[in-house]
Scaffold this motif. Structure first.
Motif, PDB file in Angstrom:
ATOM      1  N   GLN A  37       0.825  -1.206   0.000  1.00 13.35           N
ATOM      2  CA  GLN A  37       0.000   0.000   0.000  1.00 13.35           C
ATOM      3  C   GLN A  37       0.861   1.258   0.000  1.00 13.35           C
ATOM      4  O   GLN A  37       0.622   2.197  -0.774  1.00 13.35           O
ATOM      5  N   PHE A  38       1.872   1.279   0.861  1.00 10.89           N
ATOM      6  CA  PHE A  38       2.710   2.467   0.992  1.00 10.89           C
ATOM      7  C   PHE A  38       3.553   2.707  -0.250  1.00 10.89           C
ATOM      8  O   PHE A  38       3.838   3.856  -0.607  1.00 10.89           O
ATOM      9  N   ASP A  39       3.962   1.617  -0.923  1.00  4.54           N
ATOM     10  CA  ASP A  39       4.813   1.755  -2.104  1.00  4.54           C
ATOM     11  C   ASP A  39       4.139   2.565  -3.208  1.00  4.54           C
ATOM     12  O   ASP A  39       4.810   3.210  -4.009  1.00  4.54           O
ATOM     13  N   VAL A  40       2.805   2.541  -3.254  1.00  6.96           N
ATOM     14  CA  VAL A  40       2.085   3.343  -4.249  1.00  6.96           C
ATOM     15  C   VAL A  40       2.334   4.829  -3.992  1.00  6.96           C
ATOM     16  O   VAL A  40       2.630   5.596  -4.912  1.00  6.96           O
ATOM     17  N   LEU A  41       2.251   5.240  -2.728  1.00  6.98           N
ATOM     18  CA  LEU A  41       2.471   6.645  -2.379  1.00  6.98           C
ATOM     19  C   LEU A  41       3.940   7.036  -2.507  1.00  6.98           C
ATOM     20  O   LEU A  41       4.259   8.148  -2.927  1.00  6.98           O
ATOM     21  N   SER A  87      11.812   9.281   1.250  1.00  9.24           N
ATOM     22  CA  SER A  87      13.095   9.015   1.912  1.00  9.24           C
ATOM     23  C   SER A  87      13.083   7.845   2.890  1.00  9.24           C
ATOM     24  O   SER A  87      14.124   7.231   3.133  1.00  9.24           O
ATOM     25  N   VAL A  88      11.928   7.543   3.501  1.00  9.26           N
ATOM     26  CA  VAL A  88      11.903   6.531   4.555  1.00  9.26           C
ATOM     27  C   VAL A  88      12.012   5.125   3.981  1.00  9.26           C
ATOM     28  O   VAL A  88      11.718   4.883   2.809  1.00  9.26           O
ATOM     29  N   ASP A  89      12.421   4.187   4.838  1.00 15.77           N
ATOM     30  CA  ASP A  89      12.679   2.812   4.405  1.00 15.77           C
ATOM     31  C   ASP A  89      11.533   1.861   4.717  1.00 15.77           C
ATOM     32  O   ASP A  89      11.690   0.654   4.617  1.00 15.77           O
ATOM     33  N   ARG A  90      10.376   2.399   5.129  1.00 13.88           N
ATOM     34  CA  ARG A  90       9.259   1.570   5.585  1.00 13.88           C
ATOM     35  C   ARG A  90       7.945   2.344   5.505  1.00 13.88           C
ATOM     36  O   ARG A  90       7.961   3.573   5.390  1.00 13.88           O
ATOM     37  N   PRO A  91       6.824   1.645   5.585  1.00 13.00           N
ATOM     38  CA  PRO A  91       5.537   2.352   5.632  1.00 13.00           C
ATOM     39  C   PRO A  91       5.446   3.220   6.887  1.00 13.00           C
ATOM     40  O   PRO A  91       5.887   2.809   7.962  1.00 13.00           O
ATOM     41  N   ILE A  92       4.896   4.391   6.724  1.00 13.97           N
ATOM     42  CA  ILE A  92       4.678   5.284   7.874  1.00 13.97           C
ATOM     43  C   ILE A  92       3.304   5.928   7.765  1.00 13.97           C
ATOM     44  O   ILE A  92       2.769   6.119   6.676  1.00 13.97           O
ATOM     45  N   GLY A  93       2.764   6.260   8.919  1.00 13.28           N
ATOM     46  CA  GLY A  93       1.626   7.160   8.977  1.00 13.28           C
ATOM     47  C   GLY A  93       2.130   8.500   9.471  1.00 13.28           C
ATOM     48  O   GLY A  93       3.118   8.558  10.205  1.00 13.28           O
ATOM     49  N   CYS A  94       1.495   9.565   9.069  1.00 17.65           N
ATOM     50  CA  CYS A  94       1.918  10.898   9.493  1.00 17.65           C
ATOM     51  C   CYS A  94       0.876  11.507  10.433  1.00 17.65           C
ATOM     52  O   CYS A  94      -0.321  11.246  10.296  1.00 17.65           O
ATOM     53  N   LYS A 113      -5.934   7.534   5.313  1.00 12.87           N
ATOM     54  CA  LYS A 113      -6.577   6.596   6.238  1.00 12.87           C
ATOM     55  C   LYS A 113      -5.969   5.212   6.102  1.00 12.87           C
ATOM     56  O   LYS A 113      -5.711   4.521   7.098  1.00 12.87           O
ATOM     57  N   LEU A 114      -5.692   4.815   4.872  1.00 15.77           N
ATOM     58  CA  LEU A 114      -5.164   3.479   4.601  1.00 15.77           C
ATOM     59  C   LEU A 114      -3.784   3.288   5.223  1.00 15.77           C
ATOM     60  O   LEU A 114      -3.464   2.204   5.732  1.00 15.77           O
ATOM     61  N   ILE A 115      -2.959   4.337   5.189  1.00 16.77           N
ATOM     62  CA  ILE A 115      -1.601   4.189   5.729  1.00 16.77           C
ATOM     63  C   ILE A 115      -1.507   4.639   7.191  1.00 16.77           C
ATOM     64  O   ILE A 115      -0.427   4.840   7.729  1.00 16.77           O
ATOM     65  N   LYS A 116      -2.677   4.778   7.817  1.00 17.04           N
ATOM     66  CA  LYS A 116      -2.770   5.028   9.267  1.00 17.04           C
ATOM     67  C   LYS A 116      -2.262   6.409   9.695  1.00 17.04           C
ATOM     68  O   LYS A 116      -1.635   6.563  10.742  1.00 17.04           O
ATOM     69  N   CYS A 117      -2.533   7.422   8.875  1.00 16.14           N
ATOM     70  CA  CYS A 117      -2.250   8.790   9.316  1.00 16.14           C
ATOM     71  C   CYS A 117      -3.237   9.165  10.424  1.00 16.14           C
ATOM     72  O   CYS A 117      -4.333   8.614  10.513  1.00 16.14           O
ATOM     73  N   VAL A 118      -2.831  10.103  11.251  1.00 16.13           N
ATOM     74  CA  VAL A 118      -3.657  10.547  12.379  1.00 16.13           C
ATOM     75  C   VAL A 118      -3.786  12.068  12.301  1.00 16.13           C
ATOM     76  O   VAL A 118      -2.786  12.787  12.209  1.00 16.13           O
ATOM     77  N   TYR A 119      -5.019  12.550  12.331  1.00 18.53           N
ATOM     78  CA  TYR A 119      -5.252  13.999  12.348  1.00 18.53           C
ATOM     79  C   TYR A 119      -5.271  14.481  13.794  1.00 18.53           C
ATOM     80  O   TYR A 119      -5.874  13.845  14.661  1.00 18.53           O
ATOM     81  N   ILE A 120      -4.599  15.600  14.034  1.00 14.11           N
ATOM     82  CA  ILE A 120      -4.515  16.110  15.400  1.00 14.11           C
ATOM     83  C   ILE A 120      -5.112  17.515  15.480  1.00 14.11           C
ATOM     84  O   ILE A 120      -4.785  18.397  14.680  1.00 14.11           O
ATOM     85  N   ASN A 121      -5.998  17.694  16.430  1.00 20.26           N
ATOM     86  CA  ASN A 121      -6.630  18.988  16.683  1.00 20.26           C
ATOM     87  C   ASN A 121      -5.732  19.768  17.643  1.00 20.26           C
ATOM     88  O   ASN A 121      -5.628  19.437  18.820  1.00 20.26           O
ATOM     89  N   ARG A 122      -5.106  20.810  17.116  1.00 13.85           N
ATOM     90  CA  ARG A 122      -4.150  21.567  17.927  1.00 13.85           C
ATOM     91  C   ARG A 122      -4.815  22.645  18.783  1.00 13.85           C
ATOM     92  O   ARG A 122      -4.157  23.308  19.571  1.00 13.85           O
ATOM     93  N   LYS A 123      -6.138  22.794  18.619  1.00 10.59           N
ATOM     94  CA  LYS A 123      -6.857  23.811  19.389  1.00 10.59           C
ATOM     95  C   LYS A 123      -7.621  23.212  20.564  1.00 10.59           C
ATOM     96  O   LYS A 123      -8.122  23.936  21.412  1.00 10.59           O
ATOM     97  N   ASN A 124      -7.736  21.893  20.586  1.00 15.19           N
ATOM     98  CA  ASN A 124      -8.492  21.211  21.630  1.00 15.19           C
ATOM     99  C   ASN A 124      -7.592  20.162  22.273  1.00 15.19           C
ATOM    100  O   ASN A 124      -7.297  19.135  21.663  1.00 15.19           O
ATOM    101  N   ASN A 125      -7.134  20.433  23.494  1.00 16.62           N
ATOM    102  CA  ASN A 125      -6.163  19.549  24.143  1.00 16.62           C
ATOM    103  C   ASN A 125      -6.694  18.129  24.311  1.00 16.62           C
ATOM    104  O   ASN A 125      -5.960  17.158  24.137  1.00 16.62           O
ATOM    105  N   HIS A 143       3.542  -0.215  13.307  1.00 16.33           N
ATOM    106  CA  HIS A 143       3.511   0.724  12.189  1.00 16.33           C
ATOM    107  C   HIS A 143       4.181   2.034  12.601  1.00 16.33           C
ATOM    108  O   HIS A 143       3.666   2.759  13.454  1.00 16.33           O
ATOM    109  N   SER A 144       5.307   2.348  12.005  1.00 17.39           N
ATOM    110  CA  SER A 144       6.034   3.571  12.351  1.00 17.39           C
ATOM    111  C   SER A 144       5.214   4.811  12.000  1.00 17.39           C
ATOM    112  O   SER A 144       4.376   4.785  11.088  1.00 17.39           O
ATOM    113  N   MET A 145       5.476   5.890  12.737  1.00 15.66           N
ATOM    114  CA  MET A 145       4.772   7.148  12.520  1.00 15.66           C
ATOM    115  C   MET A 145       5.798   8.268  12.321  1.00 15.66           C
ATOM    116  O   MET A 145       6.973   8.121  12.673  1.00 15.66           O
ATOM    117  N   ALA A 146       5.335   9.384  11.770  1.00 17.00           N
ATOM    118  CA  ALA A 146       6.180  10.562  11.586  1.00 17.00           C
ATOM    119  C   ALA A 146       5.426  11.804  12.030  1.00 17.00           C
ATOM    120  O   ALA A 146       4.200  11.888  11.861  1.00 17.00           O
TER     121      ALA A 146
END
Length: 253
Positions: A37-41, A87-94, A113-125, A143-146
């Motif tokens: 999946q990640f190789d496509v991106l 640049s990375v050597d493995r699948p990552i979510g951001c 969503k497929l590569i497990k990215c996570v959205y973060i709300n910086r205004k709501n702790n 699954h590594s993250m960035a």
């Protein structure tokens, strides 16, 4: 603007071209690996940079531990996500800012969503903490993250800085996952994209990416304040950028 037009057209055509694989992966999630999946991106990111003659020289890949990690990346350009993925050597979510402009891009939103990215709300702790917990769970499941802990482009936050102040809470992902942190320094990328919006000018240029030694300080000492660790990583990044700038100036002298 010609580079930007080429780049923008390729994003449209390229992502439309990924639709068959995207649908296949979504409909049969257990039949395909995260690498497939990640190789496509990754392929899309590499082709996007090549199209506008942005050459990426990668150093230090051998330093990345053979286990899930949190990549911590500086953020000088709107194209840094392409540079990171290529640049990375493995699948990552951001970890991505929870803004409508990023969350609602057709096709791309399904890939994130497929590569497990996570959205973060910086205004709501409270919501932000939920995102940090989710990112750490992804790592504990293998699954590594960035994350871009500056939280915005360097030159937007602090115009005279090589790396702007970190939002140290982002490092809590590694604390909760009990995983190594791998700093990734993107050097010389600020000049490749003029602008702060999705529309800008792209300049062909050579840049350098360097993976630094993995960090285990937060594992060895769980009481280490994330703010102290953030300053340590930021300083390491700045040292590498100063070293790169010195070499560039010396070669031009």
């Amino acid at each position: 603007m010609f580079n930007y037009i080429k780049f923008a057209i390729y994003q449209l055509i390229g992502f439309l071209g990924t639709l068959p694989k995207l649908l296949k992966y979504k409909n049969n999630p257990d039949k395909y690996t995260s690498n497939e999946q990640f190789d496509v991106l990754k392929s899309h990111a590499l082709k996007s940079l090549k199209l506008v003659d942005i050459d990426v020289n990668i150093l230090g890949k051998e330093k990345i531990p053979n286990e899930p990690v949190l990549f911590v990346v500086n953020h000088s350009s709107m194209l840094d996500s392409f540079i990171l993925i290529s640049s990375v050597d493995r699948p990552i979510g951001c970890v991505i800012a929870d803004e409508p402009i990023w969350r609602n891009i057709p096709i791309l939103k399904d890939w994130t969503k497929l590569i497990k990215c996570v959205y973060i709300n910086r205004k709501n702790n409270r919501e932000g903490i939920k995102s940090i917990i989710q990112a750490s769970k992804n790592i504990t499941l293998g699954h590594s993250m960035a994350v871009f802990p500056e939280g915005d482009l360097t030159w937007v936050k602090e115009p005279n800085s090589l790396v702007s102040t970190f939002r140290s809470g982002a490092l809590k992902i590694a604390y909760k996952a009990n995983c190594p942190i791998v700093p990734l320094v993107i050097k010389n990328s600020q000049g490749i994209y003029d602008g702060y919006e999705p529309i800008g000018k792209i300049h062909s240029k050579s840049i350098e990416v360097e993976f630094l030694d993995p960090i285990y300080k937060h594992i060895d000492n769980t009481k280490l304040k994330s703010s102290i660790l953030a300053d340590h990583i930021k300083n390491k990044m700045e040292d590498k950028m100063l070293e790169f700038n010195y070499k560039e100036e010396k070669s031009m002298a």
